[in-house]
Design a protein around this motif. Structure first.
Motif, PDB file in Angstrom:
ATOM      1  N   GLU A  22      -0.103   5.088  12.167  1.00 10.84           N
ATOM      2  CA  GLU A  22      -0.597   5.657  13.669  1.00 10.84           C
ATOM      3  C   GLU A  22      -1.272   7.022  13.334  1.00 10.84           C
ATOM      4  O   GLU A  22      -2.348   7.498  14.315  1.00 10.84           O
ATOM      5  CB  GLU A  22       1.108   6.084  14.414  1.00 10.84           C
ATOM      6  N   ARG A  23      -1.721   8.502  12.158  1.00 11.03           N
ATOM      7  CA  ARG A  23      -1.999   8.802  12.456  1.00 11.03           C
ATOM      8  C   ARG A  23      -3.951   8.512  11.466  1.00 11.03           C
ATOM      9  O   ARG A  23      -4.417   9.392  12.134  1.00 11.03           O
ATOM     10  CB  ARG A  23      -1.606   9.616  11.403  1.00 11.03           C
ATOM     11  N   ALA A  24      -3.642   7.744  11.497  1.00 16.46           N
ATOM     12  CA  ALA A  24      -4.972   6.747  11.151  1.00 16.46           C
ATOM     13  C   ALA A  24      -5.415   6.966  11.829  1.00 16.46           C
ATOM     14  O   ALA A  24      -7.301   7.317  12.284  1.00 16.46           O
ATOM     15  CB  ALA A  24      -4.671   5.691   9.470  1.00 16.46           C
ATOM     16  N   ARG A  30       0.869 -11.305  11.465  1.00 16.68           N
ATOM     17  CA  ARG A  30       1.968 -11.014  10.187  1.00 16.68           C
ATOM     18  C   ARG A  30       2.518  -9.585  11.071  1.00 16.68           C
ATOM     19  O   ARG A  30       3.298  -9.550   9.742  1.00 16.68           O
ATOM     20  CB  ARG A  30       1.575 -11.583   8.810  1.00 16.68           C
ATOM     21  N   CYS A  31       2.228  -8.704  11.925  1.00 14.77           N
ATOM     22  CA  CYS A  31       2.310  -8.000  12.044  1.00 14.77           C
ATOM     23  C   CYS A  31       3.609  -8.049  13.160  1.00 14.77           C
ATOM     24  O   CYS A  31       3.133  -8.802  14.045  1.00 14.77           O
ATOM     25  CB  CYS A  31       1.378  -6.959  12.314  1.00 14.77           C
ATOM     26  N   THR A  32       4.821  -7.163  12.893  1.00 16.78           N
ATOM     27  CA  THR A  32       6.039  -7.113  13.942  1.00 16.78           C
ATOM     28  C   THR A  32       5.595  -6.676  15.309  1.00 16.78           C
ATOM     29  O   THR A  32       4.782  -5.763  15.706  1.00 16.78           O
ATOM     30  CB  THR A  32       7.539  -6.354  13.294  1.00 16.78           C
ATOM     31  N   PRO A  33       6.647  -7.739  16.657  1.00 18.29           N
ATOM     32  CA  PRO A  33       6.050  -6.302  17.773  1.00 18.29           C
ATOM     33  C   PRO A  33       6.129  -5.050  17.596  1.00 18.29           C
ATOM     34  O   PRO A  33       6.147  -4.440  18.576  1.00 18.29           O
ATOM     35  CB  PRO A  33       7.070  -7.486  18.491  1.00 18.29           C
ATOM     36  N   GLU A  63       0.584  -1.080  -0.061  1.00 19.61           N
ATOM     37  CA  GLU A  63      -0.004  -0.085   0.206  1.00 19.61           C
ATOM     38  C   GLU A  63       0.891   1.624   0.106  1.00 19.61           C
ATOM     39  O   GLU A  63       0.075   2.628   0.109  1.00 19.61           O
ATOM     40  CB  GLU A  63      -0.615  -0.171   1.174  1.00 19.61           C
ATOM     41  N   ASP A  64       2.425   0.843   0.018  1.00 19.61           N
ATOM     42  CA  ASP A  64       3.106   2.327  -0.088  1.00 19.61           C
ATOM     43  C   ASP A  64       2.522   2.993   1.718  1.00 19.61           C
ATOM     44  O   ASP A  64       2.162   4.335   1.589  1.00 19.61           O
ATOM     45  CB  ASP A  64       2.654   3.110  -0.520  1.00 19.61           C
ATOM     46  N   TRP A  65       2.193   2.401   2.680  1.00 18.61           N
ATOM     47  CA  TRP A  65       2.474   2.987   3.711  1.00 18.61           C
ATOM     48  C   TRP A  65       3.593   2.728   4.722  1.00 18.61           C
ATOM     49  O   TRP A  65       4.355   2.661   4.738  1.00 18.61           O
ATOM     50  CB  TRP A  65       1.646   2.013   4.852  1.00 18.61           C
ATOM     51  N   ASP A  66       3.554   3.317   5.473  1.00 11.90           N
ATOM     52  CA  ASP A  66       4.353   3.328   6.675  1.00 11.90           C
ATOM     53  C   ASP A  66       3.756   3.990   8.127  1.00 11.90           C
ATOM     54  O   ASP A  66       2.754   3.844   8.220  1.00 11.90           O
ATOM     55  CB  ASP A  66       5.568   4.440   6.523  1.00 11.90           C
ATOM     56  N   PRO A  67       4.451   2.787   9.254  1.00  5.42           N
ATOM     57  CA  PRO A  67       4.060   2.939  10.694  1.00  5.42           C
ATOM     58  C   PRO A  67       3.227   4.787  10.698  1.00  5.42           C
ATOM     59  O   PRO A  67       2.119   4.822  11.551  1.00  5.42           O
ATOM     60  CB  PRO A  67       5.144   2.489  11.929  1.00  5.42           C
ATOM     61  N   GLY A  68       3.366   5.034  10.387  1.00  2.00           N
ATOM     62  CA  GLY A  68       2.909   7.282  10.767  1.00  2.00           C
ATOM     63  C   GLY A  68       1.998   7.218   9.966  1.00  2.00           C
ATOM     64  O   GLY A  68       0.790   7.513  11.301  1.00  2.00           O
ATOM     65  N   GLY A 117       4.448   0.494  18.000  1.00  8.47           N
ATOM     66  CA  GLY A 117       3.719   1.842  18.139  1.00  8.47           C
ATOM     67  C   GLY A 117       2.169   2.022  18.643  1.00  8.47           C
ATOM     68  O   GLY A 117       2.009   3.353  18.011  1.00  8.47           O
ATOM     69  N   VAL A 118       1.517   1.774  17.309  1.00  6.86           N
ATOM     70  CA  VAL A 118      -0.335   1.193  16.935  1.00  6.86           C
ATOM     71  C   VAL A 118      -0.530   1.374  18.792  1.00  6.86           C
ATOM     72  O   VAL A 118      -1.322   1.803  19.062  1.00  6.86           O
ATOM     73  CB  VAL A 118      -0.241  -0.288  15.925  1.00  6.86           C
ATOM     74  N   TYR A 119       0.090   0.416  19.754  1.00  8.00           N
ATOM     75  CA  TYR A 119      -0.403  -0.010  21.162  1.00  8.00           C
ATOM     76  C   TYR A 119      -0.492   1.419  22.263  1.00  8.00           C
ATOM     77  O   TYR A 119      -1.159   1.774  22.453  1.00  8.00           O
ATOM     78  CB  TYR A 119      -0.039  -0.661  21.720  1.00  8.00           C
TER      79      TYR A 119
END
Length: 421
Positions: free
Chosen positions: A155-157, A181-184, A147-152, A189-191
């Motif tokens: 997190e903003r979404a 399938r998501c890394t810790p 999707e060409d996303w990044d963690p930032g 960061g999401v948590y």
């Protein structure tokens, strides 16, 4: 490492001892365990399959009634942000729950996008009922890369979705697609954002059915521990797909580890190999943890839903299939006959069955076919009011059965008794 050169392949199935070994006080035990609820996804995620028919709006009202009679107390009823027609249909379903006083909490799906959240909030306001917004976003490295996303961005979404729900009066449920399938590192960061924004409901997703039970357990334990260490209370939910045939067992693991809700669909309908089977989860939850689901009503729900969804109930489908309480094997028939003669219905129901037929409004059936022995005929005679020790009758019925490729019907056995042949 993928062909792209990006490290996008991660799985909690291979989680290290550091992530998987520590327990959080919620141990697995036999069967379902826990006090969590089953969340019915039939009318949303269940319809995302080319072979599944989308029931009419009027037919969907009947689904709601069957859910409540079965003891289901929460459901995902659609995606109001997808188009105006969907918004109208979702509003009608929510309004019916409100006006009919149904004991059912309505949830609705949408992306972590202001337009989708706004559609859910507006629909709830129009229907005059509180609603839950299941706002989803993909978090795995493979999804980020595609999707060409990044963690930032993720997190903003999440911050935006939480704020929109607060403004619109919907309860925010954060749904993390492909969590398995998501890394810790990404999840941490999401948590942290979930803690910051006050998220109290979080859905962990096995979106492509990649999890095995140990991976499910590792992810749930690590997640619970992460929030506990930060003093943040969050109810976890589990959403599983069946690509590897493990959706049911993973859902039971999730219940045993204290998840507040596990998601499923009638007969496991859904895209690809389907979702976790809601009815199989419920049967196990009822039998192993005593949850007060009405299994007779559940059977009625499944039998009502199947033709409207355009699917058949397989003859050997656990609990609900036509043949699952039938046997013709001599050893089985002998044990069932002995239990019947003891006058104990529970004993007869359990001697050769893991699911009590009577809870589903059914009974054990002993057939007479080419593989049968005398006990099968004696059981039939006993339960149909005939003397069971008439050896001539038993012999003649078995002789007829040996000439057939299918079980004898009641009429055929009755004719042997009446005519002698």
């Amino acid at each position: 490492m993928s062909e792209t050169g990006q490290d996008v392949w991660y799985s909690w199935n291979d989680a290290s001892t550091e992530h998987a070994a520590e327990h959080d006080g919620h141990e697995e035990h036999g069967g379902a365990g826990g006090t969590g609820l089953v969340f019915d996804e039939t009318l949303r995620d269940g319809l995302q399959a080319p072979h599944v028919r989308n029931p009419t709006p009027e037919q969907k009202l009947g689904f709601l009634e069957h859910m409540v009679r079965s003891g289901i107390r929460c459901a995902d009823l659609g995606f109001p942000g997808s188009d105006p027609a969907a918004a109208e249909e979702c509003t009608a379903l929510a309004r019916h729950i409100a006006t009919a006083g149904l004991d059912l909490v309505p949830g609705f799906a949408g992306r972590t996008h202001p337009a989708d959240i706004g559609a859910i909030c507006e629909m709830g306001q129009r229907a005059g009922i509180g609603v839950e917004a299941y706002a989803f976003i993909g978090v795995s490295p493979i999804r980020q890369y595609v999707e060409d996303w990044d963690p930032g961005l993720i997190e903003r979404a999440i911050r935006t979705a939480a704020a929109e729900c607060a403004r619109g009066g919907a309860e925010f449920v954060l749904v993390l697609e492909d969590t398995v399938r998501c890394t810790p590192q990404v999840l941490a960061g999401v948590y942290d954002v979930a803690v910051e924004t006050g998220v109290r409901r979080l859905t962990l997703c096995d979106t492509v059915g990649a999890a095995v039970p140990r991976g499910t357990a590792a992810l749930i334990r690590w997640t619970r521990r992460y929030f506990a260490e930060r003093g943040h209370t969050v109810d976890l939910e589990w959403h599983g797909h069946n690509d590897r045939g493990l959706a049911l067992v993973n859902s039971l693991v999730a219940l045993s580890l204290g998840c507040a809700r596990v998601h499923g669909t009638v007969l496991g309908v859904g895209e690809r190999a389907g979702n976790a089977s809601l009815d199989q989860i419920i049967v196990n939850h009822r039998l192993n943890d005593g949850h007060p689901y009405d299994l007779r009503a559940l059977r009625g729900y499944v039998e009502h839903a199947a033709p409207l969804l355009g699917v058949e109930i397989p003859r050997n489908y656990p609990g609900m299939g036509r043949d699952v309480f039938k046997t013709s094997a001599g050893v089985h028939a002998s044990a069932i006959l002995k239990a019947h003669r003891k006058g104990d219905e529970a004993l007869k129901d359990g001697v050769y069955a893991g699911v009590p037929a009577r809870l589903l409004g059914r009974e054990q059936e002993v057939l007479v076919d080419a593989a049968s022995g005398a006990s099968s005929v004696k059981y039939w005679l006993t339960t149909h009011g005939y003397p069971a020790e008439d050896s001539d009758v038993v012999k003649r019925v078995l002789e007829l059965a040996k000439t057939r490729r299918t079980p004898l019907t009641d009429e055929e056995i009755g004719r042997v008794i009446a005519t002698g042949h």
